[in-house]
Design a protein around this motif. Structure first.
Motif, short mmCIF file in Angstrom:
data_model
loop_
_atom_site.label_atom_id
_atom_site.label_comp_id
_atom_site.label_asym_id
_atom_site.label_seq_id
_atom_site.Cartn_x
_atom_site.Cartn_y
_atom_site.Cartn_z
N ASP A 208 117.49 71.21 103.02
CA ASP A 208 116.71 70.21 102.03
C ASP A 208 115.27 70.21 102.19
OD1 ASP A 208 116.28 68.53 100.21
OD2 ASP A 208 117.76 67.30 100.60
N LEU A 209 114.98 70.48 104.12
CA LEU A 209 113.84 70.23 104.11
C LEU A 209 112.84 71.50 103.37
CD1 LEU A 209 112.68 68.69 108.36
CD2 LEU A 209 111.77 70.82 106.69
N VAL A 210 113.20 72.33 104.67
CA VAL A 210 112.80 73.73 104.04
C VAL A 210 112.51 73.74 102.85
CG1 VAL A 210 112.79 76.28 104.08
CG2 VAL A 210 113.48 75.17 106.23
N LEU A 211 113.38 73.98 101.97
CA LEU A 211 112.73 73.84 100.53
C LEU A 211 112.02 72.69 99.72
CD1 LEU A 211 116.37 75.25 99.69
CD2 LEU A 211 114.38 76.68 99.72
N GLU A 212 112.03 71.55 100.47
CA GLU A 212 110.98 70.99 100.23
C GLU A 212 109.63 71.60 100.05
OE1 GLU A 212 110.93 67.79 98.78
OE2 GLU A 212 113.05 66.87 99.14
N GLY A 213 109.62 71.81 101.47
CA GLY A 213 108.12 72.61 102.06
C GLY A 213 107.86 73.56 101.01
N VAL A 214 108.74 73.92 100.40
CA VAL A 214 108.03 75.01 99.63
C VAL A 214 108.32 74.88 98.49
CG1 VAL A 214 110.03 77.50 98.24
CG2 VAL A 214 109.68 76.87 100.87
N ALA A 215 108.57 73.48 98.03
CA ALA A 215 107.97 73.02 96.51
C ALA A 215 106.87 72.80 96.63
CB ALA A 215 109.72 72.01 96.31
N MET A 216 107.21 71.38 97.25
CA MET A 216 105.49 71.32 97.76
C MET A 216 104.24 72.07 97.25
SD MET A 216 106.23 68.41 100.46
CE MET A 216 104.99 68.16 101.06
N ASN A 217 104.99 73.45 98.15
CA ASN A 217 103.63 74.30 97.93
C ASN A 217 102.58 74.80 96.95
OD1 ASN A 217 101.32 75.86 99.72
ND2 ASN A 217 103.24 77.51 99.91
N GLU A 218 101.63 75.50 96.83
CA GLU A 218 101.87 75.45 95.46
C GLU A 218 101.89 77.49 95.23
OE1 GLU A 218 96.98 74.78 94.89
OE2 GLU A 218 97.37 72.67 94.54
N ASN A 239 120.48 71.80 92.06
CA ASN A 239 119.77 71.21 91.08
C ASN A 239 119.14 70.25 91.17
OD1 ASN A 239 120.37 69.05 88.21
ND2 ASN A 239 120.26 68.09 89.81
N LYS A 240 118.07 70.12 92.97
CA LYS A 240 116.97 69.30 92.85
C LYS A 240 116.00 70.32 92.45
CE LYS A 240 115.10 67.23 96.77
NZ LYS A 240 114.94 66.66 97.99
N PHE A 241 115.98 71.52 93.20
CA PHE A 241 115.13 72.27 92.89
C PHE A 241 115.08 73.20 91.34
CE2 PHE A 241 115.40 71.59 97.70
CZ PHE A 241 114.70 70.93 98.21
N LYS A 242 115.82 73.33 90.50
CA LYS A 242 115.94 74.21 89.78
C LYS A 242 114.79 74.61 88.76
CE LYS A 242 117.29 70.18 86.35
NZ LYS A 242 117.13 69.06 86.99
N ASP A 243 113.96 73.85 88.84
CA ASP A 243 112.72 74.15 88.42
C ASP A 243 111.96 74.75 88.90
OD1 ASP A 243 113.53 72.20 85.94
OD2 ASP A 243 112.70 69.86 86.85
N HIS A 244 112.19 75.20 90.65
CA HIS A 244 110.83 76.00 91.13
C HIS A 244 111.77 77.53 91.04
CE1 HIS A 244 108.90 72.42 93.31
NE2 HIS A 244 110.20 72.08 92.83
N SER A 245 111.13 78.30 90.40
CA SER A 245 111.93 79.85 90.38
C SER A 245 111.93 80.93 91.31
CB SER A 245 111.19 80.29 88.96
OG SER A 245 109.95 80.84 89.09
N ASN A 246 111.05 79.70 92.31
CA ASN A 246 111.04 80.63 93.38
C ASN A 246 111.89 80.47 94.13
OD1 ASN A 246 109.03 78.48 93.61
ND2 ASN A 246 108.26 78.84 95.82
N ILE A 247 112.46 79.84 93.81
CA ILE A 247 113.49 79.08 95.22
C ILE A 247 114.85 79.77 94.58
CG2 ILE A 247 114.90 77.65 96.17
CD1 ILE A 247 112.67 75.63 96.34
N ARG A 248 115.10 81.15 95.21
CA ARG A 248 116.20 81.70 94.30
C ARG A 248 117.99 81.96 95.39
NH1 ARG A 248 112.62 87.01 93.52
NH2 ARG A 248 111.35 86.92 92.71
N PHE A 249 118.84 81.33 94.84
CA PHE A 249 119.57 81.05 96.27
C PHE A 249 120.61 82.37 95.67
CE2 PHE A 249 118.41 76.57 95.28
CZ PHE A 249 118.60 76.07 95.90
N MET A 250 120.82 82.72 96.38
CA MET A 250 121.35 84.36 96.67
C MET A 250 122.63 84.27 96.76
SD MET A 250 118.65 85.86 95.96
CE MET A 250 119.31 87.72 96.08
N GLY A 251 123.18 83.12 97.61
CA GLY A 251 124.63 83.81 97.75
C GLY A 251 125.05 84.20 98.69
N GLY A 252 126.28 84.16 99.80
CA GLY A 252 126.45 84.64 100.85
C GLY A 252 126.43 86.18 100.56
#
Length: 371
Positions: A208-218, A239-252
Motif C-alpha cells: 500500500d505504501l509503495v503504491l501510494e508513492g506510485v499513485a502520487m507520482n506524475e 479497488n484503491k488503485f483501480k484508476d491507475h492503469s500503470n499499476i498492474r496486478f499480475m498475480g502470482g
C-alpha cells in the motif's frame, strides 16, 4: 541419514520461500546419498512419489476447506505419519501450526527447527492470534533439539528471549546469468522502462505504501505488482488503485526464469517487507541484478547494507521514482550480486545445513539409543 522435511505445502515450489528452500535442499541431500522424504499437501500440483531422488509423501490438507485452521490438521497428519518411519532427523520449517503437536513427534528422531521470522509481529493477525503465535514460538524454541535462525536478528532474539542458542544459516539464491529479453514480451513491458514489487499481499509488506508513492507520482511508468492478490487485502488494493492503469496486478508468478528476467530488466525493484528474517525474494532480487529499493528496517539493512536506497513513506517512494535510475547505480547492483556469490549462494547454504545435520547426529544421544 534418513531425513524428513515438514512444515511446507510441498515440493516443487508453488507457494513461497520455505517451499523453495525445501525443493533445493531436499534434492541436494538426495544427491549426497541421503534418504530424503518431503511431506506434500494431498492436493499439491505435483502428484508423483519421487522428485529427483526425493521421496514425496502426500498427506491430507484441509486448508482449502477450513482456511488457516486446516494447516494444523495437515501438520498433525504429517507428524503422525513420521512416527512410523524411524527418521534420523526431522527438519521443521517454521513453527506456526506444528509446534502444538510437538509432544507427538517421534522420540528417537532429532528435531531441528528453522524458527522463521517473528510471526506474531505480523499486523494481519488479531491480538488473540498474535498471542497464540507467541505461545507456539515458545513451544518450538523449547521442544526442539536444535534451532536454526535465518538472520542474525532472529538469532539474537532467541538468545535474549528464550536463552536458546541457535545456528545462523541464511537463506540462499542462485546467481542469475542468462537474461533473455524476449521474456518481457509476455508481460508487455520494455527493458528498464518498468518498475516492480513482489510480495505476499499482507500489510507488513508495505504494498500500500509503495503504491501510494506510485499513485502520487506524475510519471506513469508501469509497475508490476507480483503476488497472489485473491485475498481481502488484495481486493482492497486493487479497488484503491483501480484508476491507475500503470499499476498492474499480475498475480502470482512461479516460473523462476520469468521472475529472474523481470527482475533483471526492471528499472527499480521495490522490496517492502518489514517483518521476518532473511527474506527469500530479496536475495533472489539481488541474485537477478535488480536495483533494490527497500523498506527502511534492520532486517533489510542487515542484508543490503549501503547497497540500496531506503524508504519509509509514500513521499520518499515518489522522490525515489523521480530521481533514481538503475543505470546510474550499477555498482550497488554489482555489490549485491557479489554478496550472493560470497555469502548467500545455495551451495554454501545447503552445505552448512548438511554440516549442521552431521554435527547434530554426532552430538545427540537420541540416535545412539536406536536398536
Amino acid at each position: 541419514m534418513k531425513i524428513a522435511i515438514l512444515g511446507t505445502r510441498g515440493v516443487p515450489n508453488y507457494y513461497g520461500g520455505f517451499e523453495q528452500f525445501a525443493e533445493f535442499f531436499s534434492v541436494y541431500l538426495a544427491q549426497k546419498g541421503n534418504e530424503v522424504y518431503c511431506y506434500n499437501s494431498h492436493d499439491h500440483p505435483y502428484q508423483e512419489k519421487d522428485f529427483y531422488g526425493v521421496n514425496i509423501i502426500h498427506q491430507y490438507d484441509p486448508e482449502y476447506k477450513l482456511g488457516t485452521f486446516g494447516q494444523f490438521i495437515y501438520d498433525y497428519n504429517c507428524i503422525m505419519d513420521s512416527r512410523e518411519r524411524d527418521f534420523d532427523i526431522i527438519l521443521q520449517l517454521g513453527y506456526t501450526s506444528n509446534s502444538i503437536w510437538h509432544f507427538l513427534l517421534p522420540k528417537k528422531s532429532i528435531i531441528i527447527t528453522n524458527m522463521d521470522g517473528l510471526e506474531w509481529k505480523r499486523t494481519k493477525y488479531s491480538n488473540p492470534v498474535q498471542q497464540f503465535l507467541k505461545f507456539a514460538e515458545r513451544l518450538a524454541a523449547n521442544s526442539s533439539d536444535f534451532l536454526i535462525s535465518d538472520s542474525l536478528g532472529i538469532q539474537k532474539f532467541l538468545k535474549e528471549k528464550y536463552k536458546k542458542n541457535s545456528t545462523y544459516i541464511a537463506y540462499g539464491a542462485y546467481p542469475f546469468s542468462n537474461p533473455d529479453e524476449n521474456v518481457l514480451q509476455e508481460y508487455k513491458v520494455e527493458k528498464e522502462k518498468y518498475n516492480m514489487i513482489m510480495a505476499r499481499f499482507e500489510p507488513e509488506n508495505n504494498l500500500d505504501l509503495v503504491l501510494e508513492g506510485v499513485a502520487m507520482n506524475e510519471d506513469k511508468t508501469p509497475i508490476l505488482v507480483i503476488g497472489k492478490h485473491q485475498t481481502k487485502y488484495g481486493e482492497y488494493l486493487k479497488n484503491k488503485f483501480k484508476d491507475h492503469s500503470n499499476i498492474r496486478f499480475m498475480g502470482g508468478i512461479y516460473n523462476l526464469e520469468h521472475l529472474n528476467n523481470l527482475r533483471y530488466f526492471s528499472n527499480l525493484y521495490f522490496h517492502g517487507h518489514s517483518v521476518g528474517g532473511t527474506n527469500p525474494s530479496l536475495l533472489e532480487a539481488m541474485a537477478s541484478r535488480a536495483l533494490v529499493i527497500a523498506h527502511n528496517n534492520d532486517f533489510n539493512k542487515g542484508i543490503l547494507k549501503e547497497n540500496s536506497y531506503y524508504f519509509s513513506t509514500p513521499n520518499e517512494v515518489k522522490n525515489i521514482l523521480n530521481t533514481i535510475k538503475k543505470n546510474d547505480n550499477l555498482q550497488l547492483v554489482q555489490n549485491n550480486f557479489d554478496a550472493i556469490i560470497n555469502e548467500f549462494n545455495w551451495e554454501k547454504i545447503n552445505g552448512e545445513y548438511l554440516q549442521l545435520f552431521e554435527e547434530c547426529m554426532a552430538k545427540s544421544t537420541k540416535r545412539k539409543q536406536k536398536p
